[in-house]
Design a protein around this motif. Structure first.
Motif, PDB file in Angstrom:
ATOM      1  N   GLU A 135      29.376  70.271 -20.313  1.00  0.00           N
ATOM      2  CA  GLU A 135      29.072  69.916 -18.926  1.00  0.00           C
ATOM      3  C   GLU A 135      27.873  70.702 -18.395  1.00  0.00           C
ATOM      4  N   TYR A 139      25.688  67.425 -21.026  1.00  0.00           N
ATOM      5  CA  TYR A 139      26.224  66.484 -22.014  1.00  0.00           C
ATOM      6  C   TYR A 139      27.705  66.197 -21.769  1.00  0.00           C
ATOM      7  N   GLU A 141      29.294  63.699 -20.778  1.00  0.00           N
ATOM      8  CA  GLU A 141      29.834  62.399 -21.202  1.00  0.00           C
ATOM      9  C   GLU A 141      30.464  62.449 -22.590  1.00  0.00           C
ATOM     10  N   ARG A 143      32.380  65.006 -23.674  1.00  0.00           N
ATOM     11  CA  ARG A 143      33.572  65.859 -23.612  1.00  0.00           C
ATOM     12  C   ARG A 143      34.832  65.113 -24.042  1.00  0.00           C
ATOM     13  N   THR A 144      34.969  63.862 -23.640  1.00  0.00           N
ATOM     14  CA  THR A 144      36.187  63.101 -23.943  1.00  0.00           C
ATOM     15  C   THR A 144      36.389  62.886 -25.453  1.00  0.00           C
TER      16      THR A 144
END
Length: 147
Positions: A135, A139, A141, A143-144
């Motif tokens: 984060e 970046y 996006e 993380r999931t």
């Protein structure tokens, strides 16, 4: 979507080490087993040292026995460009970053499932972003992928 660009040559010479510059700008190859990420087992992503474009994930990284970081596939296909390389004794497929045109390494057809490909990269062309810093580094996006 973030815009990824290649800095000027003067900026690259100031910012990169001599090895990073040689690898990314002049198709160099670092020594096996003597590079930063060949044995990195931390979760996270690898981005282009020049532009920051996301390239590979630790989820697709494996020990290929070559001494270089190897991946089964790119993290973002659109950030990878492949070209035929005939510079040595055989024809190979060179891998470059799409936006910065950095030389990253080569891709071979002797990899693991699910792709059968081995993206054999130079650590000097990469910057590793650990999961807990995604984060703050911009970046988030990705993380999931690690949850």
């Amino acid at each position: 979507m973030k815009a990824y660009t290649k800095p000027s040559d003067d900026e690259l010479r100031r910012r990169l080490t001599s090895e990073q510059y040689k690898v990314t700008q002049h198709e160099g190859t670092e020594l096996p087993y003597m590079n930063k990420y060949w044995n990195n087992k931390q979760p996270g992503i690898y981005v282009d040292i020049v532009s920051g474009e996301p390239l590979f994930s630790s989820l697709d990284k494996y020990d290929s026995g070559t001494g270089w970081p190897s991946f089964t596939r790119p993290l973002v296909d659109a950030n990878i460009a492949e070209h035929t390389d005939r510079k040595l004794w055989m024809e190979r497929t060179e891998v470059r970053s799409k936006h910065a045109d950095s030389h990253l390494g080569h891709v071979f057809e002797d990899g693991l499932a699910p792709t059968g490909l081995r993206y054999c990269m130079n650590s000097a062309a990469l910057r590793f972003i650990p999961v807990d810093q995604l984060e703050q580094e911009g970046y988030g996006e990705f993380r999931t992928l690690f949850e």
